[in-house]
Motif scaffolding. Structure first.
Motif, short mmCIF file in Angstrom:
data_model
loop_
_atom_site.label_atom_id
_atom_site.label_comp_id
_atom_site.label_asym_id
_atom_site.label_seq_id
_atom_site.Cartn_x
_atom_site.Cartn_y
_atom_site.Cartn_z
N GLY A 137 0.80 -1.22 0.00
CA GLY A 137 0.00 0.00 0.00
C GLY A 137 0.83 1.27 0.00
O GLY A 137 2.03 1.27 -0.29
N ASN A 138 0.19 2.36 0.39
CA ASN A 138 0.84 3.67 0.34
C ASN A 138 1.89 3.87 1.42
O ASN A 138 2.52 4.94 1.46
CB ASN A 138 -0.22 4.78 0.44
CG ASN A 138 -1.10 4.83 -0.79
OD1 ASN A 138 -0.69 4.38 -1.87
ND2 ASN A 138 -2.30 5.35 -0.64
N TRP A 139 2.10 2.88 2.28
CA TRP A 139 3.13 3.01 3.31
C TRP A 139 4.53 2.99 2.71
O TRP A 139 5.48 3.46 3.30
CB TRP A 139 3.01 1.91 4.36
CG TRP A 139 3.18 0.51 3.85
CD1 TRP A 139 2.20 -0.37 3.50
CD2 TRP A 139 4.43 -0.18 3.62
NE1 TRP A 139 2.74 -1.55 3.07
CE2 TRP A 139 4.11 -1.46 3.13
CE3 TRP A 139 5.77 0.17 3.78
CZ2 TRP A 139 5.08 -2.40 2.80
CZ3 TRP A 139 6.75 -0.76 3.44
CH2 TRP A 139 6.40 -2.04 2.96
N ARG A 140 4.67 2.42 1.50
CA ARG A 140 5.98 2.28 0.89
C ARG A 140 6.33 3.51 0.07
O ARG A 140 5.62 3.90 -0.83
CB ARG A 140 6.02 1.04 0.00
CG ARG A 140 7.36 0.86 -0.66
CD ARG A 140 7.36 0.06 -1.93
NE ARG A 140 6.14 -0.04 -2.67
CZ ARG A 140 5.74 0.84 -3.57
NH1 ARG A 140 6.40 1.96 -3.79
NH2 ARG A 140 4.62 0.64 -4.23
N ALA A 173 4.43 -0.30 -13.37
CA ALA A 173 3.01 -0.07 -13.08
C ALA A 173 2.80 0.83 -11.87
O ALA A 173 1.76 1.48 -11.75
CB ALA A 173 2.30 -1.40 -12.87
N VAL A 174 3.78 0.85 -10.96
CA VAL A 174 3.60 1.63 -9.73
C VAL A 174 4.79 2.53 -9.38
O VAL A 174 4.72 3.34 -8.46
CB VAL A 174 3.30 0.72 -8.51
CG1 VAL A 174 1.91 0.11 -8.63
CG2 VAL A 174 4.36 -0.36 -8.37
N THR A 175 5.89 2.39 -10.13
CA THR A 175 7.07 3.21 -9.83
C THR A 175 7.73 3.71 -11.11
O THR A 175 7.42 3.26 -12.21
CB THR A 175 8.15 2.41 -9.03
OG1 THR A 175 8.75 1.44 -9.90
CG2 THR A 175 7.56 1.73 -7.81
N ARG A 176 8.68 4.61 -10.91
CA ARG A 176 9.54 5.09 -11.99
C ARG A 176 10.97 4.64 -11.65
O ARG A 176 11.63 5.25 -10.81
CB ARG A 176 9.45 6.62 -12.09
CG ARG A 176 10.09 7.22 -13.32
CD ARG A 176 9.88 8.72 -13.38
NE ARG A 176 8.48 9.07 -13.62
CZ ARG A 176 7.67 9.60 -12.72
NH1 ARG A 176 8.12 9.88 -11.50
NH2 ARG A 176 6.43 9.90 -13.01
N PRO A 177 11.45 3.53 -12.26
CA PRO A 177 12.73 2.96 -11.84
C PRO A 177 13.91 3.40 -12.72
O PRO A 177 13.76 3.70 -13.90
CB PRO A 177 12.48 1.46 -12.01
CG PRO A 177 11.56 1.38 -13.19
CD PRO A 177 10.71 2.64 -13.17
N HIS A 178 15.10 3.41 -12.11
CA HIS A 178 16.33 3.58 -12.88
C HIS A 178 17.49 2.98 -12.10
O HIS A 178 17.40 2.78 -10.89
CB HIS A 178 16.60 5.06 -13.19
CG HIS A 178 17.02 5.87 -11.99
ND1 HIS A 178 16.10 6.45 -11.13
CD2 HIS A 178 18.25 6.18 -11.49
CE1 HIS A 178 16.76 7.10 -10.17
NE2 HIS A 178 18.05 6.95 -10.35
N PRO A 205 2.83 8.99 -8.83
CA PRO A 205 1.70 9.63 -8.14
C PRO A 205 0.53 8.65 -8.06
O PRO A 205 0.34 7.82 -8.96
CB PRO A 205 1.37 10.81 -9.06
CG PRO A 205 2.63 11.10 -9.79
CD PRO A 205 3.30 9.77 -9.99
N GLU A 206 -0.23 8.73 -6.99
CA GLU A 206 -1.28 7.72 -6.74
C GLU A 206 -2.23 7.55 -7.92
O GLU A 206 -2.62 6.43 -8.26
CB GLU A 206 -2.06 8.09 -5.48
CG GLU A 206 -2.98 6.99 -5.01
CD GLU A 206 -3.53 7.24 -3.62
OE1 GLU A 206 -4.31 6.39 -3.15
OE2 GLU A 206 -3.20 8.27 -3.00
N ALA A 207 -2.56 8.64 -8.58
CA ALA A 207 -3.50 8.58 -9.70
C ALA A 207 -2.92 7.83 -10.90
O ALA A 207 -3.68 7.36 -11.77
CB ALA A 207 -3.89 9.99 -10.13
N GLU A 208 -1.60 7.68 -10.97
CA GLU A 208 -0.96 7.01 -12.11
C GLU A 208 -0.64 5.55 -11.84
O GLU A 208 -0.24 4.82 -12.74
CB GLU A 208 0.33 7.75 -12.49
CG GLU A 208 0.10 9.17 -13.00
CD GLU A 208 1.42 9.87 -13.31
OE1 GLU A 208 2.42 9.17 -13.58
OE2 GLU A 208 1.44 11.12 -13.29
#
Length: 278
Positions: A137-140, A173-178, A205-208
């Protein structure tokens, strides 16, 4: 902060069964501790602290609360003797990280959220933990995680590249990694057989963020399970299980049935997963 140089701690041999490879270079440890951004005033979770090199680097950066999860009792007991453990800034949990209920731990320790994840992950559990955290969830919050270089490349890969697969689809799907930086085997004690890399994952961002990660994982796994085949063939058994005809299903989602999984965008994978979640 007091410096610790406990020979028994720093010289305890790594255990191959636990996937342990330790870092001691202070410059590398500083880079790893700050790769995802400032930790000052934040809650940080570290898995597999071992002798505590990265633990010390994070503490030096002014972390508000550091939760260290260590399955090896040799290191867990030593870390409990640190002054930061006695004053509560360092929380040491002796447990297999795969069995930790993260939200419970954060609540019980009074941690401020979101929590950053900064770890030199044991090689044998790194991918399992990452997938669990991606689904959390949003805790991370932000993550800076050390993996084998090839795994880090699979996490960060873009469509159409050699390492693109199920793991990259889930991650994007949930992050922007590099990849922040890479390290040769000689940077570690004992040296692993391959290069390593720190992957930084910034939450979208949560909406994305895509909400149906289980469905996304299933469809990506099926598509990449036979990655050399066209989608209409690779997904035929999977589609049949869901009462669908692969070619018709793909066309209805505006996805080319003759394409291969490695060419699909995040948006196309999301359309397939969303259609199954209805």
């Amino acid at each position: 902060m007091n410096e610790h140089n406990d020979p028994e701690l720093t010289q305890a041999p790594a255990r191959k069964a636990l996937g342990q490879h330790f870092l001691f270079d202070p410059n590398i440890l500083h880079r790893a501790a700050t790769a995802a951004g400032p930790v000052e005033g934040r809650t940080v979770i570290e898995v597999g602290p071992g002798p505590g090199g990265l633990t010390r680097a994070i503490l030096k950066e002014g972390v508000k609360k550091l939760i260290a999860v260590e399955t090896d009792p040799r290191f867990a007991s030593a870390l409990l003797e640190w002054p930061e453990a006695k004053d509560g800034r360092l929380v040491v949990i002796e447990k297999d990280a795969r069995k930790v209920k993260w939200e419970e731990v954060l609540r019980e320790t009074g941690a401020e959220l979101p929590a950053m994840m900064i770890s030199n992950l044991p090689y044998n559990v790194g991918t399992i933990l990452l997938i669990d955290w991606l689904k959390s969830g949003n805790w991370r919050g932000e993550m800076a995680l050390m993996f084998q270089k090839e795994v880090a490349e699979r996490i960060c890969a873009a469509p159409g590249t050699e390492h693109y697969g199920r793991l990259a689809v889930l991650t994007h799907a949930v992050t922007r990694p590099h990849i922040a930086f890479t390290l040769p085997p000689g940077a570690f004690k004992p040296p692993p057989k391959v290069d390593s890399a720190v992957a930084v994952l910034e939450p979208l961002p949560e909406a994305e963020r895509f909400p149906h990660l289980d469905k996304l994982e299933q469809v990506a796994g099926a598509a990449f399970g036979q990655r050399r085949k066209m989608l209409r063939a690779a997904l035929k058994p999977f589609a049949k299980k869901h009462g669908l005809k692969a070619e018709e299903w793909l066309k209805s989602l505006d996805i080319d049935p003759t394409a291969r999984a490695e060419t699909l965008t995040q948006a196309e994978f999301r359309r397939m997963a969303s259609s199954l979640a209805k």
